[in-house]
Scaffold this motif. Sequence first.
Motif, mmCIF file in Angstrom:
data_model
loop_
_atom_site.group_PDB
_atom_site.id
_atom_site.type_symbol
_atom_site.label_atom_id
_atom_site.label_comp_id
_atom_site.label_asym_id
_atom_site.label_seq_id
_atom_site.Cartn_x
_atom_site.Cartn_y
_atom_site.Cartn_z
ATOM 1 N N VAL A 242 0.873 -1.174 0.000
ATOM 2 C CA VAL A 242 0.000 0.000 0.000
ATOM 3 C C VAL A 242 0.909 1.223 0.000
ATOM 4 N N THR A 243 0.482 2.308 -0.613
ATOM 5 C CA THR A 243 1.373 3.452 -0.784
ATOM 6 C C THR A 243 0.846 4.715 -0.111
ATOM 7 N N THR A 244 1.768 5.501 0.358
ATOM 8 C CA THR A 244 1.466 6.803 0.942
ATOM 9 C C THR A 244 2.509 7.784 0.422
ATOM 10 N N PRO A 245 2.164 9.056 0.245
ATOM 11 C CA PRO A 245 3.125 10.011 -0.318
ATOM 12 C C PRO A 245 4.339 10.235 0.584
ATOM 13 N N LEU A 246 5.494 10.386 -0.038
ATOM 14 C CA LEU A 246 6.652 10.941 0.651
ATOM 15 C C LEU A 246 6.554 12.444 0.532
ATOM 16 N N VAL A 247 6.747 13.151 1.618
ATOM 17 C CA VAL A 247 6.598 14.606 1.589
ATOM 18 C C VAL A 247 7.947 15.257 1.899
ATOM 19 N N PHE A 248 8.085 16.490 1.474
ATOM 20 C CA PHE A 248 9.325 17.223 1.673
ATOM 21 C C PHE A 248 9.208 18.171 2.852
ATOM 22 N N ASN A 249 10.180 18.100 3.731
ATOM 23 C CA ASN A 249 10.326 19.126 4.747
ATOM 24 C C ASN A 249 10.882 20.373 4.055
ATOM 25 N N PRO A 250 10.326 21.549 4.314
ATOM 26 C CA PRO A 250 10.811 22.750 3.613
ATOM 27 C C PRO A 250 12.234 23.148 4.001
ATOM 28 N N ILE A 251 12.756 22.564 5.072
ATOM 29 C CA ILE A 251 14.108 22.881 5.511
ATOM 30 C C ILE A 251 14.960 21.631 5.428
ATOM 31 N N ASN A 252 16.137 21.753 4.805
ATOM 32 C CA ASN A 252 17.042 20.616 4.706
ATOM 33 C C ASN A 252 17.677 20.351 6.061
ATOM 34 N N GLY A 253 18.256 19.186 6.238
ATOM 35 C CA GLY A 253 18.904 18.853 7.502
ATOM 36 C C GLY A 253 20.030 17.901 7.251
ATOM 37 N N PRO A 254 20.959 17.791 8.194
ATOM 38 C CA PRO A 254 21.004 18.479 9.477
ATOM 39 C C PRO A 254 21.021 20.008 9.316
ATOM 40 N N ARG A 255 20.715 20.710 10.397
ATOM 41 C CA ARG A 255 20.534 22.151 10.318
ATOM 42 C C ARG A 255 21.744 22.874 9.716
ATOM 43 N N LEU A 256 22.965 22.404 10.042
ATOM 44 C CA LEU A 256 24.158 23.071 9.522
ATOM 45 C C LEU A 256 24.292 22.949 8.012
ATOM 46 N N LEU A 257 23.557 21.990 7.433
ATOM 47 C CA LEU A 257 23.635 21.805 5.985
ATOM 48 C C LEU A 257 22.519 22.546 5.256
ATOM 49 N N SER A 258 21.660 23.219 6.001
ATOM 50 C CA SER A 258 20.516 23.886 5.396
ATOM 51 C C SER A 258 20.975 24.982 4.444
ATOM 52 N N ASP A 259 20.533 24.890 3.198
ATOM 53 C CA ASP A 259 20.935 25.888 2.205
ATOM 54 C C ASP A 259 19.768 26.275 1.314
ATOM 55 N N GLY A 260 18.576 26.182 1.851
ATOM 56 C CA GLY A 260 17.408 26.572 1.087
ATOM 57 C C GLY A 260 16.802 25.455 0.263
ATOM 58 N N GLU A 261 17.455 24.280 0.239
ATOM 59 C CA GLU A 261 16.910 23.166 -0.523
ATOM 60 C C GLU A 261 15.881 22.401 0.301
ATOM 61 N N LEU A 262 14.999 21.696 -0.392
ATOM 62 C CA LEU A 262 14.082 20.802 0.310
ATOM 63 C C LEU A 262 14.872 19.647 0.923
ATOM 64 N N SER A 263 14.366 19.122 2.015
ATOM 65 C CA SER A 263 15.083 18.063 2.730
ATOM 66 C C SER A 263 15.241 16.818 1.876
ATOM 67 N N TYR A 264 16.414 16.193 1.987
ATOM 68 C CA TYR A 264 16.656 14.933 1.292
ATOM 69 C C TYR A 264 16.316 13.731 2.157
ATOM 70 N N GLN A 265 15.821 13.982 3.381
ATOM 71 C CA GLN A 265 15.403 12.899 4.261
ATOM 72 C C GLN A 265 13.975 12.477 3.914
ATOM 73 N N TYR A 266 13.484 11.409 4.575
ATOM 74 C CA TYR A 266 12.201 10.835 4.184
ATOM 75 C C TYR A 266 11.142 11.111 5.251
ATOM 76 N N PHE A 267 10.142 11.901 4.835
ATOM 77 C CA PHE A 267 9.019 12.245 5.703
ATOM 78 C C PHE A 267 7.719 11.720 5.090
ATOM 79 N N ILE A 268 6.767 11.398 5.946
ATOM 80 C CA ILE A 268 5.441 10.968 5.499
ATOM 81 C C ILE A 268 4.382 11.745 6.278
ATOM 82 N N ASN A 269 3.171 11.757 5.742
ATOM 83 C CA ASN A 269 2.053 12.411 6.423
ATOM 84 C C ASN A 269 1.339 11.401 7.311
ATOM 85 N N LEU A 270 1.667 11.428 8.589
ATOM 86 C CA LEU A 270 0.930 10.612 9.555
ATOM 87 C C LEU A 270 -0.270 11.421 10.012
ATOM 88 N N LYS A 271 -1.462 10.876 9.850
ATOM 89 C CA LYS A 271 -2.690 11.615 10.124
ATOM 90 C C LYS A 271 -3.191 11.419 11.554
#
Length: 441
Positions: A242-271
């Motif tokens: 069964v599938t659920t969308p992978l979503v993007f965190n608007p801030i990349n991480g770890p915080r020191l690597l944040s450069d305005g890009e969307l996060s390359y980590q894996y987030f999902i919408n838990l309801k």
Amino acid sequence: MASSQTLITLFIFSLLSFSCAATGPPKLPKPKAIHLPIRKHQTTLQYFTTYKSGHTELPTIIDALIDLGSPSVWFDCTSYVSSSYKQTSCGSNKCKKAKGSSSCLTCYSTPRPGCSNNTCGIFVYNPIPNYLSIQELGEDTITVYSTDGAYVWFSYDLPKFQFACVDSVTADRLPGDNTKGLVGLARNEISLPSQISSFFKLAKKFALCLPSSSENGLGDIFIGGGPYYMLPSIEDQSLSLVTTPLVFNPINGPRLLSDGELSYQYFINLKNIEISGKPVTFSPSLLSFDTNGIGGTKISTTSPYTILHSSIYKPLVQDFIKEASLNKIKRVQSVAPFGACFDSKTVPKTITGPAVPNIDLVLEGSSVRMRLYGANSMVEAKKNVICLAFIDGGGQPTTSIVLGGHQLENYVLEFDLTASTLGLSSSLLLQNTSCSHSRVY
């Protein structure tokens, strides 16, 4: 006496044999998928893989920590020797592709892998001690193996594989026995699955099957898509995900690597979270990102247990204790770091672990749920004591819910980077199988 037809047949066969011998070994078929093994270290509760790097005649065996959210592959190059290794020049296209730092690296010791001048430096992140440094980017040949989803078949050389050569200070911080490096599986261009998929022109997807133990076999990383067979079950797990969308965190991480890009980590919408079909009450705003990227639900292979915001953790524990008491499960004194523990002698055993109230993670999608049975919701803390395997993350965590390894074990998780979806199987324990296998290398 042999007939003329037989002699002709033997003659043709000998010519074919001579022809094959003269032209060398047959060309290997294009792999449909690539496989790497996963083993669990029972002391650190981390997951590791093994691969070969360097000249194919005398490769170096790398034992590496698996980190779903890290963007690169790296290992200790202090004693690394390879005639095929090349460092990446500062400012080159390969350096830019890898998001190299703006400064060039210089080394004042004897030149070797990891110690070169005018070299591209990339950020290397070790998630366990939360340690960040800049290390040399290089490339070399690695060896990988093809799979049909059930067995491992042929070995293939993957040249010009990019990785960071790290110093001993960074490598010494790695957990586990004889660990030399880390393989990152994040959704960026130089992660392990991205480089393998690109080189072999495979589908941009990979799957994990994390084992709860390595005593009876190893788990799996599949790169390129299914089928996924978990013997003795003959069901192709890729067909029932069964599938659920992978979503993007608007801030990349770890915080020191944040450069305005969307996060390359894996987030999902838990309801929502349900216990025995009843919703746990907490603020739904915790499940969304704020403007600083705080909140949401992340999947992690380096967090041994799921970590929850206190405002989610406390009602979940209270509701679980209430449901457990209705089932005549006796509560006992808690064992740190867990908040609710029980007498295991009062809990029946089933093929899916202790018979405790089910916990459902309700995800975005049409009736998409990840049901956690006792094997994934409980952990044996000491003799005759089992505890609810969730951790209080405090009142101000960066991520509201971090789904940890214990909750992911014995499920197939497929990360489709083209469709940006997560595919989930049901617990493999329901099929009388698991993520521990012997696929033979």
